[in-house]
Write an enzyme that holds these catalytic residues in place. Sequence first.
Site, short mmCIF file in Angstrom:
data_model
loop_
_atom_site.label_atom_id
_atom_site.label_comp_id
_atom_site.label_asym_id
_atom_site.label_seq_id
_atom_site.Cartn_x
_atom_site.Cartn_y
_atom_site.Cartn_z
N GLY A 46 0.90 -1.03 -0.06
CA GLY A 46 -0.12 0.03 -0.01
C GLY A 46 1.02 1.27 -0.01
O GLY A 46 1.59 1.25 -0.88
N GLU A 47 0.54 2.05 0.99
CA GLU A 47 1.51 3.21 1.03
C GLU A 47 2.01 3.47 2.64
O GLU A 47 1.19 3.82 3.51
CB GLU A 47 0.48 4.22 0.69
CG GLU A 47 1.19 5.84 0.68
CD GLU A 47 2.45 5.92 0.20
OE1 GLU A 47 2.59 5.46 -0.97
OE2 GLU A 47 3.52 6.37 0.81
N SER A 48 3.47 3.21 2.68
CA SER A 48 3.89 3.06 3.88
C SER A 48 3.82 4.45 4.91
O SER A 48 3.56 4.22 6.20
CB SER A 48 5.29 2.63 4.06
OG SER A 48 6.29 3.70 3.33
N CYS A 78 5.87 -4.99 0.43
CA CYS A 78 6.17 -4.05 -0.20
C CYS A 78 6.11 -2.66 0.79
O CYS A 78 7.11 -2.49 1.44
CB CYS A 78 5.46 -3.38 -1.42
SG CYS A 78 5.76 -2.38 -2.50
N ARG A 107 12.64 3.93 -0.06
CA ARG A 107 11.31 4.06 -0.61
C ARG A 107 11.56 4.33 -2.28
O ARG A 107 12.31 5.29 -2.47
CB ARG A 107 10.44 5.08 0.06
CG ARG A 107 10.28 4.61 1.32
CD ARG A 107 9.28 5.70 2.09
NE ARG A 107 7.92 5.58 1.37
CZ ARG A 107 7.32 6.78 0.79
NH1 ARG A 107 7.83 7.89 1.10
NH2 ARG A 107 6.14 6.62 0.08
N ILE A 136 5.74 -2.87 -7.55
CA ILE A 136 4.83 -1.59 -7.71
C ILE A 136 5.40 -0.39 -7.06
O ILE A 136 5.41 -0.45 -5.56
CB ILE A 136 3.19 -1.54 -7.39
CG1 ILE A 136 2.88 -2.90 -8.09
CG2 ILE A 136 2.43 -0.32 -7.74
CD1 ILE A 136 1.46 -3.07 -7.78
N ARG A 137 6.24 0.37 -7.56
CA ARG A 137 6.95 1.49 -6.79
C ARG A 137 7.61 0.91 -5.45
O ARG A 137 7.56 1.25 -4.35
CB ARG A 137 5.86 2.62 -6.07
CG ARG A 137 5.23 3.61 -7.53
CD ARG A 137 4.41 4.61 -6.91
NE ARG A 137 3.41 4.27 -5.93
CZ ARG A 137 2.35 3.44 -6.24
NH1 ARG A 137 1.93 3.15 -7.48
NH2 ARG A 137 1.50 3.26 -5.18
N HIS A 190 4.86 -8.19 -4.36
CA HIS A 190 3.37 -8.41 -3.73
C HIS A 190 3.06 -9.96 -4.26
O HIS A 190 2.19 -10.05 -5.04
CB HIS A 190 2.45 -7.18 -4.53
CG HIS A 190 2.63 -6.03 -4.02
ND1 HIS A 190 1.89 -5.35 -3.09
CD2 HIS A 190 3.21 -4.88 -4.90
CE1 HIS A 190 2.40 -4.17 -3.09
NE2 HIS A 190 3.22 -3.73 -4.03
N GLU A 192 0.81 -11.15 -3.03
CA GLU A 192 -0.88 -11.33 -2.78
C GLU A 192 -1.53 -10.88 -3.94
O GLU A 192 -2.86 -11.06 -4.15
CB GLU A 192 -1.35 -10.18 -1.71
CG GLU A 192 -1.28 -8.66 -1.92
CD GLU A 192 0.33 -8.21 -1.60
OE1 GLU A 192 1.17 -9.11 -1.35
OE2 GLU A 192 0.43 -6.79 -1.65
#
Length: 244
Positions: A46-48, A78, A107, A136-137, A190, A192
């Site tokens: 997601g977004e840490s 991630c 990051r 992803i990023r 990922h 998942e």
Amino acid sequence: MEIGILALQGDVAEHRAALSEIGVASRPVRRPEDLAGLDGVILPGGESTTMSMLLDSSGLADPLGKELDAGLPALGTCAGMILLATEAVDGRSDQRCYGAIDITVRRNGFGRQLESFECELEVPALAGGPLPAVFIRAPVVETIGAEVEVLATLAQPSPGGAREGAEPFGARRAVPVLCRQGVVLVAAFHPELTPDRRVHELFVSSIDGGVRAGSEELSGTQALPGTEEVLATEEVLATEEEGR
Ligand code: GLN
């Protein structure tokens, strides 16, 4: 067995589905009381920075940290890898890093060109051929501690990847992307988001052994490539490079 999935933001449903496919019960973790009695926890992609802020506002940040310190098995993917790391470069200064695994990460370290990509990873610890991986990023692992096992590396296909001079991995252009220390497993990608369940199975098998952090006796542990082999891989890559 019941695994908690940090459910503040990110790939929560996908991790729940992955666990359900391998017959493992899961519970979303949104409040401190949701941590009670868990056998392990997943910190999703997601977004840490967002997750970190939500950890603070939900009151979960410190209780989760206590559980991790006490040896709660954890899988981070991630953004989850960033939260479990010792330090995140290029993050927010107030961003949480639990230090559950002794790695430092950068990051979005693969650079703009490579923000998102898919590939197949060689993972010697996993039988059954290469592992499909979606990045992803993704964070780049820049340093690892002596206790960290590197289960897979990725040769960066572009010199525009990890920042120049980011030793030891950035400059060598091969970075660890699946790492383990005791019962803490982290992936820069990922698992998942692909149908392959071997990373979730690997995580669950470490819990099946009844081990908590600090124990040497991980069940099902095989000989895994250490830093020497990572560096050897990098030498091969460098040699191939010279040959072109
Ligand atoms: N770049 C994101 C972060 O810093 C991680 C991206 C991801 O989880 N796909 O949190």
